[in-house]
Design a protein around this motif. Structure first.
Motif, PDB file in Angstrom:
ATOM      1  N   THR A   9      31.062  43.428  35.224  1.00  0.00           N
ATOM      2  CA  THR A   9      29.441  42.927  35.530  1.00  0.00           C
ATOM      3  C   THR A   9      29.481  42.771  36.952  1.00  0.00           C
ATOM      4  O   THR A   9      28.546  42.893  37.613  1.00  0.00           O
ATOM      5  N   LEU A  12      35.623  42.127  41.073  1.00  0.00           N
ATOM      6  CA  LEU A  12      36.467  43.285  40.984  1.00  0.00           C
ATOM      7  C   LEU A  12      36.001  44.137  40.187  1.00  0.00           C
ATOM      8  O   LEU A  12      36.303  45.405  40.360  1.00  0.00           O
ATOM      9  N   ASP A  55      33.579  41.501  24.757  1.00  0.00           N
ATOM     10  CA  ASP A  55      34.170  40.186  24.969  1.00  0.00           C
ATOM     11  C   ASP A  55      35.535  40.096  24.502  1.00  0.00           C
ATOM     12  O   ASP A  55      35.974  40.207  23.568  1.00  0.00           O
ATOM     13  N   VAL A  56      36.343  39.878  25.640  1.00  0.00           N
ATOM     14  CA  VAL A  56      37.768  39.933  25.431  1.00  0.00           C
ATOM     15  C   VAL A  56      38.385  39.035  24.585  1.00  0.00           C
ATOM     16  O   VAL A  56      39.489  39.068  23.805  1.00  0.00           O
ATOM     17  N   VAL A  82      40.097  43.225  33.640  1.00  0.00           N
ATOM     18  CA  VAL A  82      39.883  42.332  34.810  1.00  0.00           C
ATOM     19  C   VAL A  82      39.314  41.079  34.335  1.00  0.00           C
ATOM     20  O   VAL A  82      39.536  40.105  35.096  1.00  0.00           O
ATOM     21  N   TYR A 151      43.991  27.420  34.795  1.00  0.00           N
ATOM     22  CA  TYR A 151      43.882  28.770  35.133  1.00  0.00           C
ATOM     23  C   TYR A 151      45.304  29.174  35.505  1.00  0.00           C
ATOM     24  O   TYR A 151      45.850  30.204  35.239  1.00  0.00           O
ATOM     25  N   LYS A 155      47.477  32.229  33.679  1.00  0.00           N
ATOM     26  CA  LYS A 155      47.891  33.364  34.446  1.00  0.00           C
ATOM     27  C   LYS A 155      49.344  33.717  34.494  1.00  0.00           C
ATOM     28  O   LYS A 155      49.814  34.784  34.449  1.00  0.00           O
ATOM     29  N   MET A 182      40.290  37.127  46.799  1.00  0.00           N
ATOM     30  CA  MET A 182      38.972  37.976  46.909  1.00  0.00           C
ATOM     31  C   MET A 182      37.789  37.252  47.138  1.00  0.00           C
ATOM     32  O   MET A 182      37.803  36.147  46.471  1.00  0.00           O
ATOM     33  N   THR A 184      34.712  36.824  45.764  1.00  0.00           N
ATOM     34  CA  THR A 184      33.761  36.761  44.714  1.00  0.00           C
ATOM     35  C   THR A 184      33.569  35.453  44.143  1.00  0.00           C
ATOM     36  O   THR A 184      33.817  34.736  44.715  1.00  0.00           O
TER      37      THR A 184
HETATM   38  N1  LIG Z   1      38.908  36.198  43.267  1.00  0.00           N
HETATM   39  C1  LIG Z   1      40.222  35.894  43.584  1.00  0.00           C
HETATM   40  O1  LIG Z   1      40.650  35.466  44.565  1.00  0.00           O
HETATM   41  C2  LIG Z   1      41.254  36.278  42.534  1.00  0.00           C
HETATM   42  C3  LIG Z   1      42.636  35.967  42.764  1.00  0.00           C
HETATM   43  C4  LIG Z   1      43.602  36.011  41.721  1.00  0.00           C
HETATM   44  C5  LIG Z   1      43.503  36.676  40.620  1.00  0.00           C
HETATM   45  N2  LIG Z   1      42.027  36.824  40.337  1.00  0.00           N
HETATM   46  C6  LIG Z   1      41.835  37.600  39.030  1.00  0.00           C
HETATM   47  O2  LIG Z   1      41.035  38.551  39.113  1.00  0.00           O
HETATM   48  C7  LIG Z   1      40.034  38.981  38.170  1.00  0.00           C
HETATM   49  C8  LIG Z   1      38.795  39.448  38.752  1.00  0.00           C
HETATM   50  O3  LIG Z   1      38.221  38.089  39.218  1.00  0.00           O
HETATM   51  P1  LIG Z   1      36.937  38.136  40.303  1.00  0.00           P
HETATM   52  O4  LIG Z   1      37.352  37.332  41.476  1.00  0.00           O
HETATM   53  O5  LIG Z   1      36.310  39.449  40.321  1.00  0.00           O
HETATM   54  O6  LIG Z   1      35.943  36.952  39.213  1.00  0.00           O
HETATM   55  P2  LIG Z   1      34.412  37.057  38.779  1.00  0.00           P
HETATM   56  O7  LIG Z   1      33.478  37.598  40.033  1.00  0.00           O
HETATM   57  O8  LIG Z   1      34.239  35.684  38.390  1.00  0.00           O
HETATM   58  O9  LIG Z   1      34.486  38.029  37.778  1.00  0.00           O
HETATM   59  C9  LIG Z   1      35.037  37.880  36.568  1.00  0.00           C
HETATM   60  C10 LIG Z   1      34.424  38.969  35.498  1.00  0.00           C
HETATM   61  O10 LIG Z   1      34.996  38.597  34.070  1.00  0.00           O
HETATM   62  C11 LIG Z   1      34.107  38.567  33.153  1.00  0.00           C
HETATM   63  N3  LIG Z   1      34.547  38.054  31.987  1.00  0.00           N
HETATM   64  C12 LIG Z   1      34.715  36.415  31.975  1.00  0.00           C
HETATM   65  N4  LIG Z   1      35.002  36.089  30.604  1.00  0.00           N
HETATM   66  C13 LIG Z   1      35.036  37.519  30.086  1.00  0.00           C
HETATM   67  C14 LIG Z   1      35.227  37.672  28.678  1.00  0.00           C
HETATM   68  N5  LIG Z   1      35.422  36.567  27.544  1.00  0.00           N
HETATM   69  N6  LIG Z   1      35.033  38.975  28.336  1.00  0.00           N
HETATM   70  C15 LIG Z   1      34.883  40.005  29.018  1.00  0.00           C
HETATM   71  N7  LIG Z   1      34.497  39.760  30.549  1.00  0.00           N
HETATM   72  C16 LIG Z   1      34.784  38.557  30.877  1.00  0.00           C
HETATM   73  C17 LIG Z   1      32.888  38.287  33.841  1.00  0.00           C
HETATM   74  O11 LIG Z   1      31.672  38.491  33.142  1.00  0.00           O
HETATM   75  P3  LIG Z   1      30.542  37.737  33.179  1.00  0.00           P
HETATM   76  O12 LIG Z   1      29.636  38.100  34.482  1.00  0.00           O
HETATM   77  O13 LIG Z   1      29.805  37.784  31.955  1.00  0.00           O
HETATM   78  O14 LIG Z   1      30.903  36.185  33.150  1.00  0.00           O
HETATM   79  C18 LIG Z   1      33.027  38.887  35.214  1.00  0.00           C
HETATM   80  O15 LIG Z   1      32.667  40.536  35.145  1.00  0.00           O
HETATM   81  C19 LIG Z   1      40.105  38.081  37.112  1.00  0.00           C
HETATM   82  O16 LIG Z   1      41.024  38.040  36.285  1.00  0.00           O
HETATM   83  C20 LIG Z   1      40.562  36.918  38.159  1.00  0.00           C
HETATM   84  O17 LIG Z   1      41.392  36.012  37.314  1.00  0.00           O
HETATM   85  C21 LIG Z   1      41.014  36.589  41.323  1.00  0.00           C
END
Ligand SMILES: NC(=O)c1ccc[n+]([C@@H]2O[C@H](COP(=O)([O-])OP(=O)(O)OC[C@H]3O[C@@H](n4cnc5c(N)ncnc54)[C@H](OP(=O)(O)O)[C@@H]3O)[C@@H](O)[C@H]2O)c1
Length: 228
Positions: A9, A12, A55-56, A82, A151, A155, A182, A184
């Motif tokens: 949605t 990333l 929904d995962v 993701v 978290y 992870k 990132m 986000t």
């Molecule tokens: N941002 C960082 O700096 C960072 C660093 C290390 C790792 N990561 C990892 O990178 C990935 C992407 O992160 P992001 O920063 O892009 O986060 P984000 O903008 O918060 O996006 C998270 C995404 O996961 C979806 N999601 C959450 N729960 C879900 C579920 N039960 N089933 C399906 N989809 C679900 C959300 O959907 P909704 O819109 O419906 O909530 C959203 O599309 C994550 O796994 C995060 O842990 C991020």
């Protein structure tokens, strides 16, 4: 090529879906509820993008998603999970103070989710397919910080999911990938890169432009090995 992105949605997952489509690939994008941005992509690429409710944490739904993905794509080259959460209380509480409901939810999405995805899609994956799970950095048993403890736990376990799956099957390769810090909704406070930069790295991993080997299954978005 044909790809599945679960958690598409925003952040990333959305950038990755967009970049794969722009590069001419077919994509199934999974989302709990589709976003305006995903719907725009669907209107722009009606032949190449299928958006599915995914929904995962819901095994029954993910089994249906895998079946529908295989039907739409014909065959599946890669799956990228993701989806992830970092809940509000986890940003401010230490582990011994944490809300157990938040801990359970975090483990459910971040750790159980990738297992459900792998289990649901495996029957539909051809030999040579690749499954990428977006995990994180700091995956060490002994290096223990206190920040975002739920978290962090989720992870570390999620990262090991790929190693255990590689030990379990030989025809599909599983990778855990740190996407960088990132800018986000989740990562804004610690960001070093834009999600589009991470997504560009994932596109290269998923298309084979950046070579990967299951012998080195914990990598960053550039394909470089991560330390654990
Ligand atoms: N941002 C960082 O700096 C960072 C660093 C290390 C790792 N990561 C990892 O990178 C990935 C992407 O992160 P992001 O920063 O892009 O986060 P984000 O903008 O918060 O996006 C998270 C995404 O996961 C979806 N999601 C959450 N729960 C879900 C579920 N039960 N089933 C399906 N989809 C679900 C959300 O959907 P909704 O819109 O419906 O909530 C959203 O599309 C994550 O796994 C995060 O842990 C991020």
């Amino acid at each position: 090529m044909k790809h599945v992105v679960i958690g598409a949605t925003k952040g990333l997952g959305l950038c990755l879906t967009r970049q794969l489509l722009e590069a001419g690939h077919q994509v199934v994008a999974g989302a709990i509820v589709s976003s305006a941005e995903l719907e725009e992509l669907k209107a722009k690429y009606p032949q190449d993008l299928l958006v599915l409710k995914a929904d995962v944490t819901d095994e029954e739904e993910m089994i249906s998603v895998a079946k529908a993905s295989a039907e739409f794509l014909g065959h599946i080259d890669t799956v990228c999970t993701v989806a992830g959460v970092l809940l509000d209380g986890d940003r401010v509480k230490l582990l011994h103070e944490c809300d157990i409901a938040e801990l359970r939810r975090t483990l459910d999405v971040n750790t159980v989710g990738p297992v459900i995805t792998a289990k649901s899609f495996y029957p539909y994956l051809p030999d040579g397919a690749k499954v990428f799970t977006v995990t994180s950095e700091g995956v060490s048993v002994f290096a223990c910080g206190t920040w975002v403890p739920c978290y962090g736990l989720s992870k570390i376990a999620a990262t090991k999911v790929s190693g255990i799956l590689n030990a379990s099957v030989s025809n599909v390769d599983f990778y855990s990938v740190h996407p960088g810090r990132m800018n986000t909704d989740m990562g804004r406070t610690t960001a070093q890169i834009e999600p589009d930069e991470a997504a560009a790295g994932f596109v290269k991993l998923m298309t084979g432009e950046t070579p990967v080997s299951r012998a080195c299954w914990y990598i960053d978005y550039k394909g470089d090995p991560m330390k654990a």
